[in-house]
Motif scaffolding. Structure first.
Motif, PDB file in Angstrom:
ATOM      1  N   UNK A  97      53.589  44.336  24.813  1.00 26.18           N
ATOM      2  CA  UNK A  97      53.911  45.306  25.847  1.00 26.18           C
ATOM      3  C   UNK A  97      54.822  44.662  26.896  1.00 26.18           C
TER       4      UNK A  97
ATOM      5  N   UNK B  33      41.985  57.697  40.395  1.00 26.66           N
ATOM      6  CA  UNK B  33      41.793  58.472  41.609  1.00 26.66           C
ATOM      7  C   UNK B  33      41.519  59.921  41.257  1.00 26.66           C
TER       8      UNK B  33
ATOM      9  N   UNK C 256      53.752  46.091  45.415  1.00 20.68           N
ATOM     10  CA  UNK C 256      54.690  47.069  44.870  1.00 20.68           C
ATOM     11  C   UNK C 256      53.969  48.301  44.312  1.00 20.68           C
ATOM     12  N   UNK C 257      54.564  49.453  44.526  1.00 20.97           N
ATOM     13  CA  UNK C 257      54.083  50.741  44.017  1.00 20.97           C
ATOM     14  C   UNK C 257      52.893  51.295  44.800  1.00 20.97           C
TER      15      UNK C 257
ATOM     16  N   UNK D  88      36.934  43.867  34.605  1.00 21.56           N
ATOM     17  CA  UNK D  88      38.013  43.122  33.947  1.00 21.56           C
ATOM     18  C   UNK D  88      38.032  41.662  34.393  1.00 21.56           C
TER      19      UNK D  88
ATOM     20  N   UNK E 190      42.772  53.553  44.568  1.00 23.41           N
ATOM     21  CA  UNK E 190      42.537  52.319  43.815  1.00 23.41           C
ATOM     22  C   UNK E 190      42.437  51.129  44.767  1.00 23.41           C
TER      23      UNK E 190
ATOM     24  N   UNK F  64      44.455  41.287  33.911  1.00 26.73           N
ATOM     25  CA  UNK F  64      45.851  41.669  34.138  1.00 26.73           C
ATOM     26  C   UNK F  64      46.153  41.705  35.628  1.00 26.73           C
ATOM     27  N   UNK F  65      47.398  41.999  35.923  1.00 28.13           N
ATOM     28  CA  UNK F  65      47.888  41.890  37.300  1.00 28.13           C
ATOM     29  C   UNK F  65      47.095  42.750  38.290  1.00 28.13           C
ATOM     30  N   UNK F  66      46.521  43.850  37.781  1.00 29.02           N
ATOM     31  CA  UNK F  66      45.824  44.767  38.692  1.00 29.02           C
ATOM     32  C   UNK F  66      44.321  44.562  38.716  1.00 29.02           C
TER      33      UNK F  66
ATOM     34  N   UNK G 143      49.688  50.535  34.657  1.00 32.01           N
ATOM     35  CA  UNK G 143      48.799  50.240  35.790  1.00 32.01           C
ATOM     36  C   UNK G 143      48.851  51.383  36.800  1.00 32.01           C
ATOM     37  N   UNK G 144      50.083  51.811  37.022  1.00 25.84           N
ATOM     38  CA  UNK G 144      50.282  52.896  37.992  1.00 25.84           C
ATOM     39  C   UNK G 144      49.579  54.163  37.498  1.00 25.84           C
TER      40      UNK G 144
ATOM     41  N   UNK H  37      53.812  47.704  31.356  1.00 22.24           N
ATOM     42  CA  UNK H  37      52.469  47.435  31.877  1.00 22.24           C
ATOM     43  C   UNK H  37      52.350  47.948  33.316  1.00 22.24           C
ATOM     44  N   UNK H  38      53.420  47.726  34.079  1.00 20.85           N
ATOM     45  CA  UNK H  38      53.422  48.254  35.447  1.00 20.85           C
ATOM     46  C   UNK H  38      53.177  49.757  35.438  1.00 20.85           C
TER      47      UNK H  38
ATOM     48  N   UNK I  87      56.518  44.008  30.517  1.00 19.61           N
ATOM     49  CA  UNK I  87      55.818  44.048  31.808  1.00 19.61           C
ATOM     50  C   UNK I  87      56.134  45.294  32.597  1.00 19.61           C
TER      51      UNK I  87
ATOM     52  N   UNK J 253      50.371  40.347  44.906  1.00 19.16           N
ATOM     53  CA  UNK J 253      51.698  40.623  44.382  1.00 19.16           C
ATOM     54  C   UNK J 253      52.727  40.623  45.518  1.00 19.16           C
TER      55      UNK J 253
ATOM     56  N   UNK K  10      55.708  38.951  37.377  1.00 20.22           N
ATOM     57  CA  UNK K  10      55.734  38.981  38.845  1.00 20.22           C
ATOM     58  C   UNK K  10      55.951  37.573  39.384  1.00 20.22           C
TER      59      UNK K  10
ATOM     60  N   UNK L 296      45.856  37.299  33.738  1.00 20.64           N
ATOM     61  CA  UNK L 296      46.471  37.382  32.424  1.00 20.64           C
ATOM     62  C   UNK L 296      47.462  38.542  32.368  1.00 20.64           C
ATOM     63  N   UNK L 297      48.067  38.751  31.229  1.00 22.44           N
ATOM     64  CA  UNK L 297      48.949  39.911  31.050  1.00 22.44           C
ATOM     65  C   UNK L 297      50.377  39.600  31.445  1.00 22.44           C
ATOM     66  N   UNK L 298      51.294  40.407  30.897  1.00 25.47           N
ATOM     67  CA  UNK L 298      52.700  40.098  31.118  1.00 25.47           C
ATOM     68  C   UNK L 298      53.176  40.493  32.522  1.00 25.47           C
ATOM     69  N   UNK L 299      52.537  41.474  33.133  1.00 28.77           N
ATOM     70  CA  UNK L 299      53.016  41.885  34.461  1.00 28.77           C
ATOM     71  C   UNK L 299      52.753  40.792  35.485  1.00 28.77           C
TER      72      UNK L 299
ATOM     73  N   UNK M 252      38.523  43.989  40.012  1.00 26.39           N
ATOM     74  CA  UNK M 252      37.878  44.933  39.112  1.00 26.39           C
ATOM     75  C   UNK M 252      36.828  44.184  38.296  1.00 26.39           C
TER      76      UNK M 252
END
Lengths: 597, 151
Positions: B1, B18, A386-387, A575, A395, A566-568, B10-11, B6-7, B3, A474, A533, A526-529, A572
């Protein structure tokens, strides 16, 4: 063009010139690759400081010059070949008409007319007189019915033809002479048309008069491609890939082409070549790099042409949306270019642009490999979620660089290619779009075709098979699930599948995805995202009730030890390194090094 | 936070990351070589050799083009009396000039880098200025390929 010009013409001279332009185009292609893959990386290893940066910049400008030469001289070669082909066809017709005339004891004159001797039954003790006839070519496309006469005095010629026809109608040689003369006239007409069509096109391909390759110059190369394409003779114009071909069919088609046909097709249709699964990575990369510079130039020119945003009390900017779109796409295109420029730094291998379209299925199409997948023993393909879009693609490109680096750290002699694959309309909103499976379903065919294309191209190049891993992040893992479900029985999507932060893969077990559970891997962060998800996403993309996702013990995948914060951050190293190292071990097939929970 | 938040972050992080990369590519501060000056003779001489080698390739390219279009030169039946032969001659002249000009660009760069390599007290800033000056010499004209030159 007149008779004597065509008679003495040597179409192969144009072929020789075409060969020379092609040779220069290839030289430029190799030179630019050398600058990117050897010269600049070597400088970066040995030098640093501002002076290094200005030297690198100068080399990059020279790279652009070579790229420009490659594209334009490639087109010049195709144009000259096509011209030579047209002229050869006309010349052959001429030669055959002359030879037929001679075998019938007719004389072809220096203006293309044909003289026949007295012949036939004697009348009053005399044979019917001989004579001379001028040829007629059929009317051209303009609808004119006048006889074609390259010397320009067609009216008087037409009259003389009729007169002679009347006077000598009882001479049987007259008919044969007229037929030869007509064939000669048609050959001259064809040659003249080719000559007149290609002369301006060749002039269009003249080099720029300065050494700075600007956006306008790149746009011009795209226009030149279309101009040359419009004039291609039918033999080259009929070269088309199979409609909706499978990767295997595409590869077979490519192999069936002559060298000249391939060169012409790449020069004229770079976007088509770049998108064809099953073709060699080097070929696709060359084509897509052409598309990249041309599209980037188009976008830049459009952006520059937009009026500046209004200031003062009236602040509504009707161009705001378009401006942002263009800026976003340019940011992504620059990120791709940056990856090319990073070749050699941190030991990064050469990059291959295996797919590129700034629009794609909506968010852009970018497929970028670190290392050549056609020759790599291990290939990992990453599907983002997503996104993901062209604007932020830097990235995702970085993520696969990190996986490549980590794999090489784990095994410095391993031959690895890591690929960032974006060729679907990724959801733009995690709340309103991500719960829908349609984006995954619609994109899954493209992923399957791409992976199959890699297998085919790898097989062509090495005769063997690469060890393959597909990583879905994801929402990307939903797409990977759909793709795996669509595979024929007994043919798993890849040797290993990794699902990172997955909301579900439309399956209850690895076996439903057609893969042995020993080769199915899942990771959490970890993390809420990441939590959301998985835990909210499972109601959209999990299977069974209650819905199961890959990181549930019931699913049956190997659960990776992960310290991604976290989700991303699965890729990395700042992290958390465990998830990344584990994926590197899977990518290399070094299963003993994989740490699971 | 939350989610969703957080998204969003992240974005935003992704875009800013970048953006940093972009800036670094555009400006003179990329991550791989900030800091001290490790000006090595080997490095500069290697770069000089690379530039000269490109120049030699261009020289060879010029000869290849010349040889390839010999049969189309002025006065030859194929080149002299057809419109496309004449057009090819113009095409050839333009590429001959382009390859020649690029060759000079490579040679000048190679000479300068060689000088830096052989200089005992090369100053980073001075060298940077000298190389940048080279690049600035090449400006874009209004003409694009296929136009200009009286066309």
């Amino acid at each position: 063009m007149n008779f004597s010009t065509l008679k003495s013409l040597k179409p192969e001279e144009f072929k020789d010139a075409a060969k020379a332009y092609k040779s220069v185009s290839s030289m430029a292609s190799l030179a630019k690759d050398r600058v990117e893959q050897r010269d600049v990386p070597k400088m970066r290893r040995l030098l640093e400081g501002k002076s290094l940066l200005s030297a690198v910049k100068e080399f990059q400008r020279i790279y652009d010059n070579f790229h420009y030469i490659q594209i334009e001289c490639g087109l010049a070669s195709t144009a000259l070949n096509s011209l030579a082909h047209d002229l050869s066809a006309a010349k052959k017709k001429l030669d055959s008409a002359i030879s037929d005339a001679e075998s019938q004891k007719l004389t072809v004159n220096s203006d293309g007319s044909v003289t026949y001797p007295p012949a036939g039954e004697e009348v009053d003790g005399r044979k019917p007189e001989g004579g001379t006839v001028q040829g007629n070519a059929p009317a051209d496309g303009s609808g004119s019915s006048k006889p074609i006469d390259p010397t320009g005095d067609s009216d008087s010629l037409a009259k003389s033809i009729s007169k002679q026809a009347a006077n000598a109608s009882d001479n049987p040689k007259r008919r044969a002479a007229q037929e030869c003369a007509d064939r000669i006239a048609r050959a001259i007409k064809e040659a003249t048309e080719a000559d007149q069509e290609w002369a301006p096109k060749l002039r269009r391909l003249r080099a720029d008069d300065d050494l700075r390759v600007s956006a306008k110059d790149w746009v011009d190369t795209a226009k030149d491609g279309r101009t040359v394409g419009d004039g291609l003779d039918s033999s080259l114009n009929d070269v088309k890939p199979p409609r909706n071909g499978t990767p295997e069919e595409n590869a077979k088609w490519w192999k069936s082409l002559t060298k000249e046909e391939r060169e012409a097709y790449i020069a004229i249709h770079p976007a088509s070549v770049g998108a064809l699964d099953g073709l060699p990575a080097e070929v696709r990369d060359e084509a897509n790099r052409t598309v990249l510079v041309q599209k980037k130039a188009n976008y830049q020119i459009e952006l520059d042409s937009l009026p500046p945003p209004p200031t003062g009390p009236q602040t509504w900017d009707k161009n705001a949306k378009r401006r942002e779109e263009l800026k976003g796409a340019l940011r992504g295109m620059n990120a791709i270019q940056d990856r090319f420029d990073r070749t050699g730094s941190r030991g990064l291998p050469e990059a291959y642009l295996l797919g590129f379209d700034p629009k794609g299925e909506g968010n852009g199409k970018i497929i970028l490999a670190n290392g050549n997948p056609d020759h790599a023993d291990h290939t990992a393909t990453y599907v983002p979620g997503t996104l993901t879009d062209i604007e932020g693609i830097g990235k995702d490109i970085n993520r696969m660089e990190n996986l490549w680096e980590t794999s090489r750290q784990l095994n410095p002699t391993a031959s690895v290619s890591t690929i960032m694959w974006l060729d679907y309309d990724a959801p733009d909103n995690p709340v309103t779009e991500s719960p829908s499976g349609k984006y995954a379903k619609e994109g899954s065919g493209a992923l399957r075709s791409f992976l199959e294309g890699n297998n085919v191209a790898h097989g062509e190049a090495t005769g063997g098979k690469s060890h393959t891993t597909v990583i879905g992040h994801s929402y990307g893992s939903v797409l990977v699930g759909e793709a795996a479900l669509g595979q024929p029985e007994g043919q798993p999507l890849a040797d290993d599948i990794v699902a990172a932060g997955s909301p579900g893969m439309k399956a209850r077990s690895p076996e439903e995805l057609g893969i042995d559970r020993r080769h199915m891997w899942a990771a959490e962060a970890g993390g809420s995202a990441d939590w959301a998800t998985r835990e909210l996403g499972r109601y959209g993309h999990g299977a069974g009730f209650p819905p199961v996702i890959p990181s549930d013990p019931e699913f049956g995948a190997n659960i990776l030890d992960s310290d991604a914060s976290d989700h991303g951050s699965y890729w990395d190293p700042e992290k958390g390194t465990k998830a990344l190292e584990n994926q590197a071990a899977i990518t290399l097939g070094q299963y003993d090094d994989v740490q699971t929970k | 936070m939350s989610w969703e938040q957080e998204w969003k972050e992240l974005k935003a992080q992704a875009s800013s990351k970048v953006a940093v990369n972009l800036n670094s590519a555009g400006a003179d501060e990329p991550g791989w070589a900030s800091g001290g000056v490790k000006s090595s003779k080997k490095g500069w001489n290697g770069a000089a050799a690379a530039a000269h080698s490109l120049g030699r390739k261009l020289h060879k390219g010029t000869s290849t083009l010349h040889e390839g279009q010999k049969g189309l030169g002025r006065g030859t039946p194929t080149g002299g009396e057809t419109e496309s032969g004449t057009a090819q001659y113009d095409l050839y002249k333009s590429w001959d000039e382009y390859l020649g000009a690029l060759r000079r660009r490579c040679t000048v760069l190679g000479d300068l880098l060689g000088k830096v390599g052989n200089s005992h007290h090369a100053n980073d800033e001075e060298t940077r200025q000298q190389i940048s000056r080279l690049g600035k010499k090449y400006r874009d004209t209004d003409h694009i390929g296929g136009q200009g030159r009286g066309a």
